[in-house]
Design a protein around this motif. Structure first.
Motif, PDB file in Angstrom:
ATOM      1  N   PHE A 792       0.804  -1.214   0.000  1.00 25.46           N
ATOM      2  CA  PHE A 792       0.000   0.000   0.000  1.00 25.46           C
ATOM      3  C   PHE A 792       0.840   1.270   0.000  1.00 25.46           C
ATOM      4  O   PHE A 792       0.299   2.371  -0.105  1.00 25.46           O
ATOM      5  CB  PHE A 792      -0.930  -0.007   1.224  1.00 25.46           C
ATOM      6  N   ASP A 793       2.165   1.135   0.111  1.00 29.30           N
ATOM      7  CA  ASP A 793       3.025   2.318   0.113  1.00 29.30           C
ATOM      8  C   ASP A 793       3.121   2.967  -1.260  1.00 29.30           C
ATOM      9  O   ASP A 793       3.705   4.037  -1.407  1.00 29.30           O
ATOM     10  CB  ASP A 793       4.416   1.965   0.624  1.00 29.30           C
ATOM     11  N   GLY A 794       2.563   2.326  -2.278  1.00 27.81           N
ATOM     12  CA  GLY A 794       2.567   2.911  -3.611  1.00 27.81           C
ATOM     13  C   GLY A 794       1.350   3.759  -3.907  1.00 27.81           C
ATOM     14  O   GLY A 794       1.181   4.248  -5.025  1.00 27.81           O
ATOM     15  N   LEU A 795       0.500   3.947  -2.905  1.00 28.28           N
ATOM     16  CA  LEU A 795      -0.747   4.699  -3.092  1.00 28.28           C
ATOM     17  C   LEU A 795      -0.505   6.181  -2.837  1.00 28.28           C
ATOM     18  O   LEU A 795       0.177   6.564  -1.889  1.00 28.28           O
ATOM     19  CB  LEU A 795      -1.806   4.162  -2.145  1.00 28.28           C
ATOM     20  N   GLY A 796      -1.058   7.024  -3.687  1.00 20.45           N
ATOM     21  CA  GLY A 796      -0.931   8.467  -3.511  1.00 20.45           C
ATOM     22  C   GLY A 796      -2.165   9.200  -4.007  1.00 20.45           C
ATOM     23  O   GLY A 796      -2.948   8.662  -4.805  1.00 20.45           O
ATOM     24  N   VAL A 797      -2.348  10.422  -3.516  1.00 21.94           N
ATOM     25  CA  VAL A 797      -3.491  11.230  -3.937  1.00 21.94           C
ATOM     26  C   VAL A 797      -3.022  12.655  -4.204  1.00 21.94           C
ATOM     27  O   VAL A 797      -2.022  13.114  -3.646  1.00 21.94           O
ATOM     28  CB  VAL A 797      -4.606  11.255  -2.862  1.00 21.94           C
ATOM     29  N   LYS A 798      -3.761  13.328  -5.063  1.00 27.66           N
ATOM     30  CA  LYS A 798      -3.528  14.740  -5.319  1.00 27.66           C
ATOM     31  C   LYS A 798      -4.872  15.381  -5.601  1.00 27.66           C
ATOM     32  O   LYS A 798      -5.704  14.817  -6.320  1.00 27.66           O
ATOM     33  CB  LYS A 798      -2.599  14.946  -6.513  1.00 27.66           C
ATOM     34  N   GLY A 799      -5.106  16.541  -5.017  1.00 28.32           N
ATOM     35  CA  GLY A 799      -6.374  17.211  -5.240  1.00 28.32           C
ATOM     36  C   GLY A 799      -6.230  18.714  -5.147  1.00 28.32           C
ATOM     37  O   GLY A 799      -5.310  19.234  -4.486  1.00 28.32           O
ATOM     38  N   VAL A 843     -14.301  24.965  -8.742  1.00 25.25           N
ATOM     39  CA  VAL A 843     -13.501  24.161  -9.661  1.00 25.25           C
ATOM     40  C   VAL A 843     -12.729  23.145  -8.835  1.00 25.25           C
ATOM     41  O   VAL A 843     -12.076  23.498  -7.844  1.00 25.25           O
ATOM     42  CB  VAL A 843     -12.506  25.023 -10.471  1.00 25.25           C
ATOM     43  N   PHE A 844     -12.811  21.872  -9.243  1.00 26.92           N
ATOM     44  CA  PHE A 844     -12.132  20.826  -8.479  1.00 26.92           C
ATOM     45  C   PHE A 844     -11.479  19.835  -9.425  1.00 26.92           C
ATOM     46  O   PHE A 844     -12.042  19.469 -10.453  1.00 26.92           O
ATOM     47  CB  PHE A 844     -13.138  20.070  -7.594  1.00 26.92           C
ATOM     48  N   SER A 845     -10.281  19.424  -9.074  1.00 25.43           N
ATOM     49  CA  SER A 845      -9.643  18.304  -9.770  1.00 25.43           C
ATOM     50  C   SER A 845      -8.975  17.433  -8.714  1.00 25.43           C
ATOM     51  O   SER A 845      -8.410  17.941  -7.736  1.00 25.43           O
ATOM     52  CB  SER A 845      -8.613  18.788 -10.796  1.00 25.43           C
ATOM     53  N   GLY A 846      -9.082  16.143  -8.893  1.00 20.16           N
ATOM     54  CA  GLY A 846      -8.500  15.219  -7.926  1.00 20.16           C
ATOM     55  C   GLY A 846      -8.088  13.940  -8.609  1.00 20.16           C
ATOM     56  O   GLY A 846      -8.686  13.509  -9.598  1.00 20.16           O
ATOM     57  N   SER A 847      -7.047  13.320  -8.109  1.00 25.06           N
ATOM     58  CA  SER A 847      -6.600  12.053  -8.675  1.00 25.06           C
ATOM     59  C   SER A 847      -6.103  11.147  -7.569  1.00 25.06           C
ATOM     60  O   SER A 847      -5.618  11.597  -6.526  1.00 25.06           O
ATOM     61  CB  SER A 847      -5.492  12.280  -9.714  1.00 25.06           C
ATOM     62  N   ILE A 852       2.932   0.005  -8.255  1.00 28.19           N
ATOM     63  CA  ILE A 852       3.432  -1.237  -7.688  1.00 28.19           C
ATOM     64  C   ILE A 852       4.364  -1.870  -8.705  1.00 28.19           C
ATOM     65  O   ILE A 852       3.938  -2.336  -9.770  1.00 28.19           O
ATOM     66  CB  ILE A 852       2.274  -2.185  -7.306  1.00 28.19           C
ATOM     67  N   GLY A 853       5.631  -1.781  -8.405  1.00 30.43           N
ATOM     68  CA  GLY A 853       6.608  -2.285  -9.351  1.00 30.43           C
ATOM     69  C   GLY A 853       6.499  -1.560 -10.675  1.00 30.43           C
ATOM     70  O   GLY A 853       6.514  -0.330 -10.739  1.00 30.43           O
ATOM     71  N   PRO A 854       6.329  -2.296 -11.757  1.00 23.18           N
ATOM     72  CA  PRO A 854       6.261  -1.665 -13.076  1.00 23.18           C
ATOM     73  C   PRO A 854       4.874  -1.152 -13.461  1.00 23.18           C
ATOM     74  O   PRO A 854       4.708  -0.625 -14.557  1.00 23.18           O
ATOM     75  CB  PRO A 854       6.674  -2.810 -14.004  1.00 23.18           C
ATOM     76  N   VAL A 855       3.900  -1.312 -12.568  1.00 26.60           N
ATOM     77  CA  VAL A 855       2.521  -0.941 -12.889  1.00 26.60           C
ATOM     78  C   VAL A 855       2.177   0.405 -12.265  1.00 26.60           C
ATOM     79  O   VAL A 855       2.478   0.643 -11.081  1.00 26.60           O
ATOM     80  CB  VAL A 855       1.532  -2.017 -12.408  1.00 26.60           C
ATOM     81  N   GLU A 856       1.553   1.267 -13.053  1.00 25.05           N
ATOM     82  CA  GLU A 856       1.046   2.546 -12.566  1.00 25.05           C
ATOM     83  C   GLU A 856      -0.418   2.675 -12.942  1.00 25.05           C
ATOM     84  O   GLU A 856      -0.799   2.411 -14.091  1.00 25.05           O
ATOM     85  CB  GLU A 856       1.812   3.723 -13.182  1.00 25.05           C
ATOM     86  N   LEU A 857      -1.247   3.114 -11.987  1.00 27.27           N
ATOM     87  CA  LEU A 857      -2.663   3.315 -12.220  1.00 27.27           C
ATOM     88  C   LEU A 857      -3.048   4.693 -11.692  1.00 27.27           C
ATOM     89  O   LEU A 857      -2.563   5.114 -10.638  1.00 27.27           O
ATOM     90  CB  LEU A 857      -3.496   2.242 -11.514  1.00 27.27           C
ATOM     91  N   GLN A 858      -3.911   5.386 -12.420  1.00 24.26           N
ATOM     92  CA  GLN A 858      -4.338   6.715 -11.984  1.00 24.26           C
ATOM     93  C   GLN A 858      -5.750   6.983 -12.476  1.00 24.26           C
ATOM     94  O   GLN A 858      -6.069   6.782 -13.641  1.00 24.26           O
ATOM     95  CB  GLN A 858      -3.392   7.793 -12.525  1.00 24.26           C
ATOM     96  N   ALA A 859      -6.597   7.412 -11.551  1.00 20.50           N
ATOM     97  CA  ALA A 859      -7.948   7.855 -11.883  1.00 20.50           C
ATOM     98  C   ALA A 859      -8.036   9.344 -11.581  1.00 20.50           C
ATOM     99  O   ALA A 859      -7.567   9.801 -10.522  1.00 20.50           O
ATOM    100  CB  ALA A 859      -8.988   7.085 -11.079  1.00 20.50           C
ATOM    101  N   ILE A 860      -8.644  10.110 -12.486  1.00 16.78           N
ATOM    102  CA  ILE A 860      -8.666  11.572 -12.373  1.00 16.78           C
ATOM    103  C   ILE A 860     -10.101  12.063 -12.495  1.00 16.78           C
ATOM    104  O   ILE A 860     -10.827  11.688 -13.428  1.00 16.78           O
ATOM    105  CB  ILE A 860      -7.806  12.222 -13.473  1.00 16.78           C
ATOM    106  N   ASP A 888     -11.397  10.541 -15.928  1.00 16.93           N
ATOM    107  CA  ASP A 888     -10.422   9.936 -16.834  1.00 16.93           C
ATOM    108  C   ASP A 888      -9.655   8.849 -16.087  1.00 16.93           C
ATOM    109  O   ASP A 888      -9.617   8.825 -14.850  1.00 16.93           O
ATOM    110  CB  ASP A 888      -9.433  10.979 -17.362  1.00 16.93           C
ATOM    111  N   PHE A 889      -9.035   7.968 -16.840  1.00 16.77           N
ATOM    112  CA  PHE A 889      -8.260   6.878 -16.229  1.00 16.77           C
ATOM    113  C   PHE A 889      -7.004   6.642 -17.048  1.00 16.77           C
ATOM    114  O   PHE A 889      -7.019   6.731 -18.283  1.00 16.77           O
ATOM    115  CB  PHE A 889      -9.099   5.597 -16.186  1.00 16.77           C
ATOM    116  N   ARG A 890      -5.896   6.320 -16.355  1.00 12.99           N
ATOM    117  CA  ARG A 890      -4.640   6.011 -17.016  1.00 12.99           C
ATOM    118  C   ARG A 890      -3.993   4.811 -16.344  1.00 12.99           C
ATOM    119  O   ARG A 890      -4.043   4.672 -15.115  1.00 12.99           O
ATOM    120  CB  ARG A 890      -3.680   7.205 -16.966  1.00 12.99           C
TER     121      ARG A 890
END
Length: 941
Positions: A792-799, A843-847, A852-860, A888-890
């Motif tokens: 779970f140390d690979g989890l992050g947020v930005k808003g 106006v709001f934006s959040g992700s 985890i290793g070579p995998v990156e996931l992001q929802a915006i 959006d999703f990446r």
């Protein structure tokens, strides 16, 4: 994400089992490896570090490597920055508003220089620039004296890679397949789109000639942009609510004064349209940069950008062209929104083929010389040029009481009208129910009043500029350096609209109808909009119809393209500044920043054409107004000088906590198109007219050469906390006071129309002398849960969140307050004014991202509340865009240091864009374009 978490859990469990397998094993020597941060985390870390190091209030999104900007387009990257929001066109992020202030109050630069576009405003067309070739985008929210002038709300600056500063060789290939969800609705789908980018960066040792860096990037793309919409004309009137309207007449307009004296009214446009279309979009771009350091004291940088974007559009309209005709059995809301009525109108099938060609070129040469250890001199010369041509070939086919074979057409009344009901009570779009005897899908019924229009609009926008700067550094005292500089800029903007129009007999129209029919081009038209009652109609091939009627594929322009609406604007700007940087202590705490003064002089020369006007009676009973061909040129001008002081200070409360303050004066110049001296004549919709005055619904100035820059005083306070490289928290309060709002001014002008002298009131948009205020708050947070146990140390947020309020007023062009230009008397309007162009209260934006290793996931998630959206390049009434929320999703997977794969999806919730006009709640347009998906790979060496 669930799969990634499961894999991470298995991986962690496996590692734990391996350790437990041999508890007696000797402890191994420990070695601290260098941690290489990549991807989303690297971008966030870089953005946080640049924000922290800045000497002004700013926010940045950046990439440490080329192509790592985490977005599929520059616009979508910018809208993740705190306080930034976008207006969406063609399904993608377009015009940028900063802190709820529209594009005209912002300013955009490319590599620190002004850039042109084809829209007639001063913003940058972000769709022209490949995101893979941009290294960073910064929004400067307070001003420094050495910035290029312009930008009450802020400055958006895009930067490309500097090859020597990049410091390593990089060869990279990016490829993406693009798929639009709505493409599946098309009977003849376009299939996958694609985007390919090739870039190369290297550095060379030239021996005694120093070092040379080179960066080259090219991109090509091709995609489709299917859309579907319900729309209305951009001219709205207030009609008399007491009138019983004849079935053969339009509802009678009522004046603002009559409404204010008690006459009931309702708001109605001249026409309503169902539109289905597909688009093919192609872009080719090339970026080149050279950076040469012959020695430790001299650096020469040369950069060049080129982009050409061509899109074609096959547009099919079903048009109710006389929505003011026979309006009875009305239900009207308290604020004048027409909810229900019965009426009759001509019904038209109107296919259009549009092609737009937009070409951008820009570049510059910068020379920096460190004349002494304490003195640096730099010079920069640059150019930016945009050419946009847009050409429509449109053909109208109208309902008639006889079909193409001469048989009686069922359901047609009054020669070519059809009865219908309009019901907009609790649905997304109105339920329009046509007399069932008339089948809108029957090609035979569109048999008369053939009309061909070839409309071409050409805009050319050019900027040439040069600047000279010097900085003197000091080793002692509070003042650490002093900078001075000067800048000169020449901007030109020209445009013209050319129309070739022909009308045809019923026999000619029927023959073309039979030759150019085709089936409806899609399934499920507007099936996501409640209330939609028309899902298909008779369609025709637009190019076939055009040629069948005219005999040629393209008629070409008129021999004389001069017109009273043409713009020809020149603007010269001279600016100079002095600025000092300082470091000292305040309350025993480190305090640093800058203060300075910039003076800006702007001279505008604008030329407009005036001519007599002839009245042409068309075959269908309408009239056209055309110039007599004899023109006189009138030249107008304006000049202004602005003094722009600025102060920025940063107080280091702790090693990880900063308090910033910024106080400055700023200007935002009118758009180039808003400085035009032309006139636009609008004709009333539908039918024949007893007098020319009745035919002319209004004459509007398409600019005001005397318009001065909008000035503001601004104050910002920002509190910023940086607990670690991955995390930051900031909060800002800001205040702006503007000089003036916008109100239509009425000026009587004399025109020679059909040989007669006619005095017509002309509407000119002018600024008031009143002060307007805006205040707001913005909050930003980024945090990575690195203290949590793996995985779970690979989890992050930005808003980020921005709140803004203002009493700035934009009065409606026809139904708002107006002022007599001679007497100064204000006539109150009947609709409330809009606020600042682009102002969303929230106006709001959040992700949320996960690595985890070579995998990156992001929802915006990106959301903004209702805002006023001005029509750029033409005077028009107030338009509002309703609340918008998109997701959006990446996702990406790194195979190794050379190869990675990615998947992206935008607008996953299929969020439509809904326009109201001229007040909120009065629907003008419902636009739907669906989700879009990208599957890509990247190879770098």
């Amino acid at each position: 994400m669930a799969v990634a978490l499961a894999l991470a859990g298995l991986s962690a469990a496996g590692a734990a089992s391996a350790q437990e397998a041999d508890p007696t094993a000797e402890p191994q020597d420990t070695q601290v490896d260098e941690i290489v941060v990549t991807g989303i985390r690297a971008s966030i870390q870089s953005s946080i570090q640049q924000k922290r190091n800045a000497d002004i209030v700013s926010d940045v999104i950046s990439a440490d490597d080329i192509g790592d900007l985490p977005a599929s387009s520059i616009g979508e990257a910018i809208e993740t920055i705190t306080g930034a929001s976008t207006h969406r066109e063609k399904g993608g992020a377009s015009e940028i508003s900063i802190r709820g202030l529209g594009p005209f109050l912002g300013f955009a630069t490319f590599n620190g220089r002004e850039a042109t576009n084809g829209s007639g405003d001063r913003s940058v067309n972000f769709n022209q620039f490949p995101s893979e070739l941009i290294s960073s985008v910064a929004i400067y929210k307070t001003q420094r004296a050495d910035f290029v002038e312009g930008g009450v709300s802020g400055i958006i600056d895009m930067r490309t890679i500097q090859p020597l500063d990049f410091g390593r060789r990089r060869f990279q290939v990016d490829g993406r397949a693009l798929w639009t969800d709505y493409d599946d609705k098309l009977i003849d789908p376009s299939g996958l789109g694609w985007r390919g980018t090739l870039s190369y960066i290297d550095q060379y040792d030239l021996g005694e000639a120093g070092r040379l860096g080179i960066s080259i990037g090219v991109q090509s793309l091709e995609t489709s942009n299917p859309e579907e919409l319900f729309t209305s004309s951009s001219t709205w009137v207030a009609c008399d609510g007491n009138q019983v309207v004849s079935a053969t007449a339009n509802c009678a307009e009522v004046s603002n004064a009559s409404v204010l004296s008690g006459t009931p009214y309702y708001l109605i446009p001249g026409s309503r349209t169902y539109r289905q279309f597909t688009e093919n979009d192609q872009r080719d771009a090339a970026f080149v940069a050279l950076q040469w350091r012959p020695n430790d004291r001299v650096e020469v940088s040369l950069d060049y950008q080129s982009s050409q974007r061509i899109y074609t559009e096959d547009r099919q309209d079903l048009n109710f062209s006389e929505t003011r005709r026979g309006v009875n059995n009305r239900e009207v809301s308290d604020d004048g929104v027409l909810l229900y009525y019965t009426g009759n109108s001509s019904i038209e099938s109107t296919p259009t083929y549009r092609i737009r060609d937009e070409q951008y070129e820009g570049g510059g040469l910068t020379v920096t010389w460190e004349a002494r250890d304490d003195l640096t001199i730099s010079a920069d010369a640059s150019f930016s040029s945009t050419y946009r041509s847009e050409m429509d070939r449109q053909t109208r086919m109208r309902s008639f009481n006889r079909d193409v074979y001469g048989n009686v057409t069922p359901g047609v009344i009054n020669t070519n009208r059809v009865a219908y009901t309009f019901d907009y009570r609790g649905t997304d779009i109105p339920i329009i129910t046509v007399d069932p005897a008339f089948d809108v899908n029957n090609h035979d019924y569109f048999s008369t009043n053939g009309r061909v229009r070839r409309d071409e609009n050409v805009r050319e926008h050019d900027i040439k500029s040069a600047r000279l700067d010097a900085e003197y550094r000091r080793n002692d005292g509070m003042i650490t350096s002093v900078a001075v500089g000067a800048r000169i800029s020449d901007m030109t903007y020209t445009d013209f609209d050319d129309r070739v129009e022909m009308s045809f007999t019923t026999a000619e129209t029927s023959a073309a109808n039979l030759a150019c029919r085709r089936d409806f081009a899609q399934t499920g038209f507007l099936d996501n909009a409640s209330g939609n009652s028309i899902t298909s109609w008779a369609q025709f091939d637009p190019l076939c119809l055009f040629e069948a009627l005219t005999g040629v594929e393209d008629t070409g322009r008129n021999a004389d393209i001069r017109a009273i609406g043409n713009r020809d604007v020149e603007e010269r700007t001279l600016a100079a500044y002095a600025m000092a940087n300082f470091e000292t202590e305040l309350f025993a705490l480190p305090f640093s920043g800058n203060f300075g003064l910039r003076v800006v002089n702007t001279d505008v020369t604008s030329r407009g054409l005036r001519s007599g006007i002839d009245v042409i009676n068309n075959i269908d009973g309408t009239v056209s107004l055309v110039s007599t061909g004899t023109f006189e040129t009138e030249t107008f001008g304006g000049s202004s000088t602005a003094w722009l002081p600025s102060f920025n200070g940063t107080l280091a409360l702790k090693d990880d906590t900063l308090l910033r303050v910024g106080v400055f004066r700023a200007l935002s110049r009118p758009d180039p198109s808003a400085l035009g001296a032309g006139r636009t004549i609008a004709l009333a919709g539908g039918g024949s007219y007893a007098t020319v005055e009745e035919a002319i619904s209004g004459i509007t100035a398409n600019g005001n050469p005397a318009a001065e820059p909008l000035m503001s005083w601004n104050a910002d306070v920002s509190y910023e906390y940086y607990p670690n490289a991955d995390s930051m928290f900031s909060g800002a309060i800001y205040y702006k006071q503007f000089t003036g709002g916008f109100v239509p001014s009425v000026v009587n002008e004399t025109y020679e129309i059909d040989g007669n002298t006619v005095v017509v009131p002309v509407i000119v948009d002018t600024a008031t002398s009143d002060n307007s205020d805006l205040w707001g708050i913005e909050l930003t947070a980024a945090y990575r849960f690195s203290s949590l146990p793996a995985p779970f140390d690979g989890l992050g947020v930005k808003g980020s969140y921005n709140y803004a309020e203002s009493n700035f007023e934009n009065h409606d062009l026809r139904l708002g307050d107006s002022v007599d230009a001679v007497t100064g008397v204000v006539t109150p309007g009947i609709v409330e004014p809009a606020g600042i162009f682009g102002l969303s209260t929230h106006v709001f934006s959040g992700s949320i991202y996960y690595e985890i290793g070579p995998v990156e996931l992001q929802a915006i998630y990106k959301g903004r509340t209702e805002y006023f959206q001005k029509f750029v390049g033409s005077a028009a009434q107030n338009r509002y865009i309703r609340d918008t929320d998109t997701i959006d999703f990446r996702a990406s997977y790194r195979v190794n240091s050379n190869l990675s794969f990615s998947f992206e999806a935008s607008n996953l919730t299929d969020e439509p864009r809904i326009h109201d006009m001229p007040i909120p709640g009065s629907l003008r347009e419902y636009n739907s374009y669906g989700p879009r998906y990208y599957l890509g790979f990247r190879f770098r060496y």
